[in-house]
Write an enzyme that holds these catalytic residues in place. Structure first.
Site, PDB file in Angstrom:
ATOM      1  N   HIS A  13      19.845 -44.556  55.687  1.00 34.87           N
ATOM      2  CA  HIS A  13      20.416 -43.211  55.903  1.00 34.87           C
ATOM      3  C   HIS A  13      21.728 -43.143  55.143  1.00 34.87           C
ATOM      4  CE1 HIS A  13      21.321 -39.605  58.650  1.00 34.87           C
ATOM      5  NE2 HIS A  13      22.196 -39.595  57.645  1.00 34.87           N
ATOM      6  N   HIS A  15      24.281 -40.757  52.344  1.00 31.75           N
ATOM      7  CA  HIS A  15      24.595 -39.556  51.555  1.00 31.75           C
ATOM      8  C   HIS A  15      25.308 -39.993  50.283  1.00 31.75           C
ATOM      9  CE1 HIS A  15      23.677 -36.871  54.949  1.00 31.75           C
ATOM     10  NE2 HIS A  15      24.126 -37.885  55.672  1.00 31.75           N
ATOM     11  N   LYS A  99      13.157 -35.290  56.127  1.00 30.54           N
ATOM     12  CA  LYS A  99      14.312 -35.223  57.035  1.00 30.54           C
ATOM     13  C   LYS A  99      14.333 -33.901  57.786  1.00 30.54           C
ATOM     14  CE  LYS A  99      18.476 -35.952  58.652  1.00 30.54           C
ATOM     15  NZ  LYS A  99      19.477 -36.980  58.676  1.00 30.54           N
ATOM     16  N   HIS A 138      17.668 -35.762  62.673  1.00 26.41           N
ATOM     17  CA  HIS A 138      19.022 -35.611  63.222  1.00 26.41           C
ATOM     18  C   HIS A 138      18.817 -35.026  64.617  1.00 26.41           C
ATOM     19  CE1 HIS A 138      23.472 -34.781  62.754  1.00 26.41           C
ATOM     20  NE2 HIS A 138      23.152 -34.228  63.921  1.00 26.41           N
ATOM     21  N   HIS A 176      20.903 -42.184  63.589  1.00 28.54           N
ATOM     22  CA  HIS A 176      22.290 -42.364  64.061  1.00 28.54           C
ATOM     23  C   HIS A 176      22.446 -42.059  65.550  1.00 28.54           C
ATOM     24  CE1 HIS A 176      22.155 -38.110  63.130  1.00 28.54           C
ATOM     25  NE2 HIS A 176      22.438 -38.258  61.860  1.00 28.54           N
ATOM     26  N   ASP A 249      24.887 -43.625  57.717  1.00 32.59           N
ATOM     27  CA  ASP A 249      25.272 -42.221  57.546  1.00 32.59           C
ATOM     28  C   ASP A 249      26.577 -42.086  56.767  1.00 32.59           C
ATOM     29  OD1 ASP A 249      25.033 -39.512  57.738  1.00 32.59           O
ATOM     30  OD2 ASP A 249      25.591 -39.370  59.849  1.00 32.59           O
TER      31      ASP A 249
HETATM   32  O1  DOR Z   1      28.979 -36.622  60.025  1.00 32.95           O
HETATM   33  C1  DOR Z   1      28.015 -36.332  59.346  1.00 32.95           C
HETATM   34  N1  DOR Z   1      28.127 -36.033  58.029  1.00 32.95           N
HETATM   35  N2  DOR Z   1      26.807 -36.292  59.938  1.00 32.95           N
HETATM   36  C2  DOR Z   1      25.726 -35.847  59.298  1.00 32.95           C
HETATM   37  O2  DOR Z   1      24.683 -35.789  59.906  1.00 32.95           O
HETATM   38  C3  DOR Z   1      25.822 -35.355  57.899  1.00 32.95           C
HETATM   39  C4  DOR Z   1      26.985 -35.909  57.213  1.00 32.95           C
HETATM   40  C5  DOR Z   1      27.311 -35.208  55.908  1.00 32.95           C
HETATM   41  O3  DOR Z   1      26.379 -34.954  55.131  1.00 32.95           O
HETATM   42  O4  DOR Z   1      28.471 -34.903  55.665  1.00 32.95           O
HETATM   43 ZN    ZN Z   2      23.530 -38.113  57.619  1.00 32.95          ZN
END
Ligand code: DOR
Ligand code: ZN
Length: 301
Positions: A13, A15, A99, A138, A176, A249
């Site tokens: 997971h 980004h 997702k 999520h 998460h 995450d």
């Molecule tokens: O805190 C978070 N930031 N939780 C998420 O689910 C997405 C993530 C984001 O993409 O900034």
């Molecule tokens: Zn995330």
């Protein structure tokens, strides 16, 4: 002890974002992990196979030389997702998951789905089960009347229980997780439900959001929970149960989007995640379970 040797870790997971920051986020991750499941909440989101493949090549372009990091891709479930998209995605070797963002839960979730319409997506979920694609969720209910600290438990009660009963063949990652309720639910569910746990939810409780003043870098979603919840997460991951694995995450935001009157949610952890997970396992005398959590459990699922 001076060194720990484990099989190279996976990270289910992550980004990476896109554009200029991609070089930094990919480099930081590739130094620490061998594979990662890349989240599709770009703007616009990665909804179909064509966009996922293009994003995949943008990532490949910035992987450091002589590094074998392998991105795995996820598509963003939206009201535009079709059965054909799912079948096409399943035929690639790089798209492994879809997702589910409930609209309104987190960063760029506005194209996500309305949980009240979850049943309309059952044909897609059925098709995913048949084609071996995993549903990553999520798991929070973002409704106005639900307290932000109860969003996860309400999701379990209102949606996750029936989803699992109705689609027993669908593999689901409850992402998460943050609460004792979620830990207990995952442990007591069948083999098609697993969960990821972030490094920030293992290290911090909700007091850390307000320690000596507001701490915007501790603000993520799902929001940090109580110390009892944190202890339950630690117990779960260090137990050696194969139902739990790493997915931290890591979610970078520019400094001026974090340290501002209305800041973004997300903790950028990927450069230090392996070290921090290791520290937790060390603190709880469970280094023998580290490889399962970081490298084996997710891969097997
Ligand atoms: O805190 C978070 N930031 N939780 C998420 O689910 C997405 C993530 C984001 O993409 O900034
Ligand atoms: Zn995330």
């Amino acid at each position: 002890m001076t060194s720990i040797i484990i099989r190279s870790p996976d990270y289910f997971h992550l980004h990476l974002r896109d554009g200029l920051v991609l070089l930094d986020t990919v480099t930081a991750t590739a130094m620490n992990f061998s594979r990662a499941l890349i989240m599709p909440n770009l703007q616009p989101p990665i909804i179909n196979t064509k966009d996922a493949i293009e994003y995949y090549y943008r990532i490949l372009n910035v992987i450091p030389e002589n590094n074998n990091f392998k991105p795995l891709m996820a598509l963003y479930l939206s009201s535009n997702t079709t059965i054909e998209d799912i079948i096409l995605a399943s035929k690639t070797s790089i798209i492994k998951a879809i997702k589910l963002y409930p609209a309104g839960t987190t960063t760029h979730s506005n194209h996500g789905i309305k949980l009240t319409e979850l049943r309309q997506y059952y044909p897609i979920f059925q098709c995913m089960a048949e084609h071996n694609l995993i549903l990553c969720i999520h798991g929070e209910v973002p409704d106005e009347e639900v307290d932000i600290f109860d969003r996860e438990i309400v999701f379990i009660e209102k949606y996750l229980k029936s989803l699992i009963n109705d689609l027993p063949n669908l593999k689901i990652v409850f992402e998460h997780i943050t609460t004792k309720d979620a830990v207990d639910f995952v442990i007591n569910s069948g083999p098609n439900l697993s969960a990821t746990v972030t490094v920030q939810h293992l290290f911090s409780n909700r007091n850390h959001l307000f320690e000596n003043g507001l701490q915007p870098h501790n603000y993520c979603l799902p929001i940090l929970k109580t110390e009892k919840d944190r202890q339950s997460l630690i117990k779960a991951v260090t137990s050696g149960s194969s139902k739990f694995f790493a997915g931290t995450d890591s979610a970078p935001h520019a400094k001026n989007k974090k340290e501002v009157s209305c800041g973004c949610a997300g903790c950028y952890t990927s450069p230090v995640a392996v070290a921090l997970y290791t520290e937790i396992f060390d603190m709880y005398n469970s280094l023998d379970k580290l490889q399962g959590f970081l490298s084996d459990n997710g891969a097997k699922f």
